[in-house]
Design an enzyme around this catalytic site. Structure first.
Site, mmCIF file in Angstrom:
data_model
loop_
_atom_site.group_PDB
_atom_site.id
_atom_site.type_symbol
_atom_site.label_atom_id
_atom_site.label_comp_id
_atom_site.label_asym_id
_atom_site.label_seq_id
_atom_site.Cartn_x
_atom_site.Cartn_y
_atom_site.Cartn_z
ATOM 1 N N ARG A 199 0.832 -1.238 0.055
ATOM 2 C CA ARG A 199 0.129 -0.085 0.068
ATOM 3 C C ARG A 199 0.770 1.171 -0.028
ATOM 4 N NH1 ARG A 199 -4.965 -1.559 4.013
ATOM 5 N NH2 ARG A 199 -6.358 -2.058 2.391
ATOM 6 N N GLY A 231 -12.741 -4.075 1.462
ATOM 7 C CA GLY A 231 -14.124 -3.952 1.514
ATOM 8 C C GLY A 231 -14.443 -2.751 0.789
ATOM 9 N N GLY A 273 -6.591 -7.285 1.675
ATOM 10 C CA GLY A 273 -5.283 -7.560 2.099
ATOM 11 C C GLY A 273 -4.791 -9.034 2.152
HETATM 12 C C1 3PG Z 1 -8.640 -1.857 4.881
HETATM 13 O O1 3PG Z 1 -7.455 -2.546 5.183
HETATM 14 O O2 3PG Z 1 -9.416 -2.679 4.405
HETATM 15 C C2 3PG Z 1 -8.766 -0.624 4.968
HETATM 16 O O3 3PG Z 1 -7.560 0.178 5.419
HETATM 17 C C3 3PG Z 1 -9.904 -0.027 5.687
HETATM 18 O O4 3PG Z 1 -9.701 -0.567 7.154
HETATM 19 P P1 3PG Z 1 -10.687 -0.729 7.888
HETATM 20 O O5 3PG Z 1 -11.460 -2.045 7.598
HETATM 21 O O6 3PG Z 1 -10.042 -0.771 9.603
HETATM 22 O O7 3PG Z 1 -11.991 0.398 7.944
#
Ligand code: 3PG
Ligand code: MG
Length: 389
Positions: free
Chosen positions: A34, A371, A348
């Protein structure tokens, strides 16, 4: 929606929202994807003479300062990646931040401490947004991975600044993922990962746009349970089982194909692989838990994916971080890399799996958002994108 190339940046204080929510182990960044993906935007801003103030969240510290979620190691990694100094300040609002921003020269880079150390970030508190916006002239969002969160730094700050636009990564993500809004068919969506809660609206929308849904990972347990079968000691959020039931019914009503794993690798726990074995979907033992999809499922998924024109994949098929339970996820990565379809992976762990299997360059697009990519494909837009308009 403007992009960073169209903004006047020289001498300006730029609030740059990035997604540096990267995995850490013992204070070191273990996967810098990232960070690397955001470098073109940061370099562009520096070369244009902006005073670059980078802001990100990391993990879920729930509105309180917690050193475990400090971005300090990320500042070190960013400096290494850029081969130049990066300044760091241990908060994201307040006097010290103001002083530090005021001391920046054109082309300097500063990273603020974790935005989520303040509750106002996640609640999109107007006052917190105001504090963040107070030390910036313009706003650029390059945090595609967080663009589905209507948080202060994502939607509050851009509403307060007139000069705003998308970063280069954000632009690339939107361009690539937009191709899935009118996909070459059949369009298959593969969904895994541990949780189902919070994803149900997206699942419903995906069930509508995809021709075929393939379910794996911990998510599959909820569907198995919804069929009235036992999942033994598997990870399960009982409150989400009716939601799985609803998706099954929806697919049935709409004549959509939905495939669950026909077999699972089960064991005592992710930490104890001794006695791991493969069982059919109806034979999950009471004292064991599902930790990966089985070989039959892989073959079944391969057959189903054969005719696909487009495949979108989000979420691992098992406890990917604990070998041997990474096998199904890795095999799926290789299978998709060999596919002739348009292949897009987001999230991820699934992205880590694609890298670990050494096949990332054989995917059409590897997204930095999990997401966010899921929601973008389901809804065609995201709160963070709307806020840039
Ligand atoms: C992720 O890793 O999916 C994004 O950085 C968003 O993080 P979060 O799900 O903690 O909001
Ligand atoms: Mg996430």
């Amino acid at each position: 929606m403007k992009n960073i190339r169209e903004l006047p940046l020289s001498g300006k204080r730029l609030f740059l929202r990035v997604d540096f929510n990267v995995p850490l182990d013992a204070g070191r960044v273990t996967d810098a994807t990232r960070i690397r993906e955001t470098l073109p935007t940061i370099r562009w801003a520096c070369e244009a003479g902006a005073r670059v103030v980078c802001a990100s969240h990391l993990g879920k510290p729930k509105g309180k300062r917690n050193e475990k979620y400090s971005l300090a190691p990320v500042a070190i990694e960013l400096a290494r990646e850029m081969s130049r100094p990066v300044r760091f300040v241990d908060d994201c609002v307040g006097e010290e931040v103001e002083r530090t921003v005021a001391s920046l020269a054109d082309g300097d880079v500063l990273l603020l401490e974790n935005l989520r150390f303040h509750a106002g970030e996640e609640s999109n508190d107007p006052e917190f947004s105001q504090q963040l916006a107070s030390f910036a002239d313009s706003y650029v969002d390059d945090a595609f991975g967080a663009a589905h969160r209507a948080h202060a730094s994502v939607v509050g700050v851009p509403r307060l600044l007139r000069e705003k636009g998308a970063g280069l990564l954000m632009e690339k993500e939107v361009r690539e993922l937009s191709k899935l809004l009118d996909p070459a068919r059949p369009f298959a969506a593969i969904l895994g990962g541990a949780k189902i809660s919070g994803k149900i609206e997206t699942l419903r929308a995906l069930a509508r746009s995809a021709d075929l849904l393939l379910i794996g990972g911990g998510m599959a347990n909820h569907f198995v349970s919804a069929l009235g079968l036992s999942v033994g000691r598997s990870l399960l959020d009982p409150e989400s089982v009716p939601l799985a039931r609803e998706i099954l019914d929806f697919c049935k009503k709409e004549g959509k194909a939905i495939a669950l794993p026909s077999d699972f690798v089960v064991a005592k726990s992710p930490e104890d692989a001794s006695g791991a074995r493969t069982v059919g979907i109806a034979k999950i033992p009471d004292d064991l838990m599902t930790l990966d999809i089985g070989q039959k499922t892989l073959e079944q998924f391969q057959r189903l994916l054969e005719p696909a024109g487009t495949v979108f994949w989000n979420g691992p098929m098992g406890v990917f971080e604990r070998p041997p339970f990474d096998r199904g996820t890795r095999a799926l990565a290789v299978l998709l890399a060999d596919s002739k379809a348009v292949t897009v992976v987001g999230g991820g762990e699934s992205v880590a799996a694609v890298h670990a299997a050494g096949v990332a360059d054989r995917f059409t697009h590897v997204s930095t958002g999990g997401g966010a990519s899921l929601e973008f494909i389901a809804n065609g837009t995201l709160p963070g994108l709307e806020a840039l308009k």
